[in-house]
Design a protein around this motif. Structure first.
Motif, PDB file in Angstrom:
ATOM      1  N   GLY A 107       0.730  -1.119   0.023  1.00 43.26           N
ATOM      2  CA  GLY A 107      -0.425  -0.006   0.053  1.00 43.26           C
ATOM      3  C   GLY A 107       0.610   1.069  -0.080  1.00 43.26           C
ATOM      4  N   SER A 108       0.021   2.167   0.052  1.00 38.09           N
ATOM      5  CA  SER A 108       0.694   3.579  -0.623  1.00 38.09           C
ATOM      6  C   SER A 108       1.121   4.547   0.840  1.00 38.09           C
ATOM      7  N   LYS A 109      -0.062   4.427   1.618  1.00 34.68           N
ATOM      8  CA  LYS A 109       0.261   4.955   3.060  1.00 34.68           C
ATOM      9  C   LYS A 109       1.823   4.822   3.500  1.00 34.68           C
ATOM     10  N   TYR A 132      -2.835  15.357   2.690  1.00 33.14           N
ATOM     11  CA  TYR A 132      -3.052  13.801   3.715  1.00 33.14           C
ATOM     12  C   TYR A 132      -2.410  13.847   4.726  1.00 33.14           C
ATOM     13  N   TYR A 135       2.105  12.671   5.411  1.00 31.28           N
ATOM     14  CA  TYR A 135       3.237  13.002   4.619  1.00 31.28           C
ATOM     15  C   TYR A 135       3.417  13.983   6.101  1.00 31.28           C
ATOM     16  N   CYS A 183      -0.026  15.412  -4.386  1.00 32.06           N
ATOM     17  CA  CYS A 183      -1.277  14.636  -4.626  1.00 32.06           C
ATOM     18  C   CYS A 183      -2.067  14.699  -5.394  1.00 32.06           C
ATOM     19  N   ASN A 187      -6.425  14.719  -2.351  1.00 31.33           N
ATOM     20  CA  ASN A 187      -7.488  14.479  -0.980  1.00 31.33           C
ATOM     21  C   ASN A 187      -6.756  14.846  -0.137  1.00 31.33           C
ATOM     22  N   ASP A 215       1.652  11.412  -5.161  1.00 36.89           N
ATOM     23  CA  ASP A 215       1.379  10.876  -5.368  1.00 36.89           C
ATOM     24  C   ASP A 215      -0.021  10.692  -5.905  1.00 36.89           C
ATOM     25  N   ALA A 217      -2.128   8.687  -5.982  1.00 38.54           N
ATOM     26  CA  ALA A 217      -3.281   7.146  -5.398  1.00 38.54           C
ATOM     27  C   ALA A 217      -4.908   7.222  -6.583  1.00 38.54           C
ATOM     28  N   TYR A 218      -4.920   8.855  -6.441  1.00 38.20           N
ATOM     29  CA  TYR A 218      -6.486   8.671  -6.802  1.00 38.20           C
ATOM     30  C   TYR A 218      -6.303   8.742  -9.291  1.00 38.20           C
ATOM     31  N   SER A 246      -1.862   3.418  -5.734  1.00 42.14           N
ATOM     32  CA  SER A 246      -2.244   1.663  -4.824  1.00 42.14           C
ATOM     33  C   SER A 246      -3.430   1.610  -6.310  1.00 42.14           C
ATOM     34  N   SER A 248      -5.854   0.777  -3.580  1.00 47.14           N
ATOM     35  CA  SER A 248      -7.021   0.821  -3.074  1.00 47.14           C
ATOM     36  C   SER A 248      -7.776   1.145  -3.059  1.00 47.14           C
ATOM     37  N   LYS A 249      -7.397   2.405  -3.825  1.00 51.73           N
ATOM     38  CA  LYS A 249      -9.100   3.726  -4.339  1.00 51.73           C
ATOM     39  C   LYS A 249      -9.140   2.937  -5.983  1.00 51.73           C
ATOM     40  N   ARG A 257      -4.611  -4.760   0.407  1.00 52.87           N
ATOM     41  CA  ARG A 257      -3.770  -4.024   0.389  1.00 52.87           C
ATOM     42  C   ARG A 257      -2.062  -4.688  -0.824  1.00 52.87           C
TER      43      ARG A 257
HETATM   44  C1  LIG Z   1      -6.318   6.005   0.383  1.00 56.09           C
HETATM   45  C2  LIG Z   1      -4.769   7.117  -0.026  1.00 56.09           C
HETATM   46  C3  LIG Z   1      -3.704   6.392  -0.552  1.00 56.09           C
HETATM   47  C4  LIG Z   1      -3.803   5.096  -0.732  1.00 56.09           C
HETATM   48  O1  LIG Z   1      -3.047   3.942   0.469  1.00 56.09           O
HETATM   49  P1  LIG Z   1      -3.106   2.606   0.694  1.00 56.09           P
HETATM   50  O2  LIG Z   1      -2.008   2.397   1.496  1.00 56.09           O
HETATM   51  O3  LIG Z   1      -2.266   2.113  -0.385  1.00 56.09           O
HETATM   52  O4  LIG Z   1      -4.417   2.064   0.528  1.00 56.09           O
HETATM   53  C5  LIG Z   1      -2.097   6.781  -0.367  1.00 56.09           C
HETATM   54  N1  LIG Z   1      -2.352   8.161  -0.684  1.00 56.09           N
HETATM   55  C6  LIG Z   1      -3.486   8.917  -0.689  1.00 56.09           C
HETATM   56  C7  LIG Z   1      -3.662  10.672  -0.877  1.00 56.09           C
HETATM   57  C8  LIG Z   1      -5.192   8.102  -0.181  1.00 56.09           C
HETATM   58  O5  LIG Z   1      -6.482   8.846   0.362  1.00 56.09           O
END
Ligand SMILES: *Cc1c(COP(=O)(O)O)cnc(C)c1O
Length: 411
Positions: A107-109, A132, A135, A183, A187, A215, A217-218, A246, A248-249, A257
């Motif tokens: 995951g990227s978090k 976010y 960071y 980002c 977000n 980032d 992610a979206y 990621s 994830s989204k 994950r």
């Molecule tokens: C949801 C999100 C992620 C993704 O996190 P994961 O660990 O891959 O689930 C990354 N960066 C941002 C800004 C997010 O909102």
């Protein structure tokens, strides 16, 4: 006596989401019959798509037989997954990458936090505001900052305010910085960085020997043509940027994950003695020592996201969320509430009506419309007076929530 890492004590208590829960519980206890609609979450709600599930199951079945069992995989991820990502997610953008530049992770978090391992503490770091929170907080945790001031800004970190006045586009820092977090789609603001803006950042980073941590992610939520989905679409970015992505989204993997980080071979930093050194080598070393790979069935499931069938199904889910985003954005606009984002991102960032603070609007929305969102001030001082609504939810509930908001604020 073992000393603790005192930097953790500088963090403001994880305040935002616990405080939201507290206020929602207080409301539902006092109003047990009220149906509360939650548009505050940054988590997906739709299940995994069939093609991904089938690959996930097949991956589990492989583990049941001696001849197809998988133990430890490569720390960098299986190259068949990296290759699929390169072919399906990067090549169509005109971006050429090698599998040795793509690192699969859980995951990227984690990646956007762990990346700090390969940067010296002396680097100056710039982050957006609102942002976010990962960071900001991870830089505090490693000891790159002093204490927070009463506004919530940490001494030693450089903040780039993003407000309506600058179209939510961070301005170049006035002091020299070495690492810049960007980002896009963003977000919490739901806004995007245009090609021209991203090119200006890449030029800035190249001129100032800075590294951009991008980032994305979206990126799968981008609907408008010509909005960059990868920073590597910009010439020169391989010499100055690391990109996080990621599943994830994009594909509903928040509970599964899987993510990835791209560290190009061209990206160089400087050693204490002034020589150039490859960040890719450092990240590879870091991952090999501290990480043992993502589970095999998860990587099988991730690869299926980019199959023709999988991508068509994933795209349908993304379209579902983006239809929610449209309903929220248009409905609120009709109610006279000023909205940003929601076109290339599953978040709508709105200006609170009547000059309310973010938390006052939260309370009013909860008490009078039974809708839960996220106060913008929770994402940074410049988020005050703004509010985030998420498009990750059931369409019927989104329609109902928007109807209530229109009743309350519409003319
Ligand atoms: C949801 C999100 C992620 C993704 O996190 P994961 O660990 O891959 O689930 C990354 N960066 C941002 C800004 C997010 O909102």
């Amino acid at each position: 006596m073992a000393r603790i890492n005192d930097n953790y004590l500088k963090l403001q208590a994880g305040y935002l989401f616990p405080e939201i829960s507290r206020r929602v519980t207080e409301f539902t206890t006092a109003n047990p019959d009220a149906k509360v609609i939650r548009l505050g979450i940054g988590d997906v709600t739709r299940p995994l798509v069939p093609a991904v599930l089938a690959a996930f199951h097949a991956g589990v079945d492989d583990m049941a037989k001696g001849e197809s069992f998988h133990g430890y995989g490569p720390e960098q991820g299986y190259s068949w997954l990296s290759q699929v990502i390169i072919d399906k997610a990067y090549k169509p953008l005109g971006v050429e990458l090698k599998t040795s530049e793509v690192f699969i992770s859980d995951g990227s978090k984690c990646d956007s936090s762990n990346i700090l391992d390969i940067f010296d503490l002396s680097n100056k770091v710039a982050i957006g505001d609102p942002v976010y929170p990962v960071y900001n907080d991870t830089n505090v945790m490693v000891g790159r900052s002093g204490a927070a001031n009463e506004q919530g800004y940490y001494e030693g970190l450089v903040y780039m305010p993003c407000t309506e006045e600058n179209d939510f586009a961070p301005a170049f820092p006035s002091e020299k910085v070495d690492v810049i977090y960007l980002c896009s789609p963003n977000n919490p603001t739901g806004t995007v960085t245009s090609r021209e803006q991203l090119k200006a950042w890449v030029d800035y980073a190249l001129e100032n020997d800075a590294v951009i941590l991008f980032d994305a992610a979206y990126e799968a939520f981008i609907t408008e043509a010509d909005i960059p989905r990868s920073i590597y679409e910009i010439e020169g970015a391989k010499q100055c940027a690391i990109e996080f992505r990621s599943f994830s989204k994009t594909a509903g993997f928040t509970g599964v994950r899987c993510g990835l980080t791209v560290v190009p071979h061209e990206l160089m930093g400087t050693t204490a003695t002034g020589e150039k050194y490859s960040f890719n080598k450092l990240w590879n070393r870091r991952q090999c020592t501290k990480f043992n790979g993502v589970s095999y069935p998860v990587q099988k499931a991730a690869a299926a996201v980019y199959s023709d069938e999988g991508w068509a199904q994933v795209k349908e889910v993304i379209d579902y969320y983006m239809e929610n985003a449209r309903i929220i954005r248009e409905g609120l606009t009709e109610a006279g509430i000023q909205c940003f984002g929601g076109v290339n991102a599953p978040y709508i960032w709105l200006r609170t009506p009547e000059g309310m603070t973010s938390w006052d609007f939260f309370d009013k929305l909860l008490n009078e419309c039974h809708v839960v969102g996220t106060p913008g001030s929770g994402f940074g001082p410049s988020g005050e007076g703004y509010f985030r609504l998420s498009a990750f939810g059931d369409k019927e509930k989104v329609v109902e929530a928007v109807g209530k908001i229109k009743q309350k604020w519409g003319k």
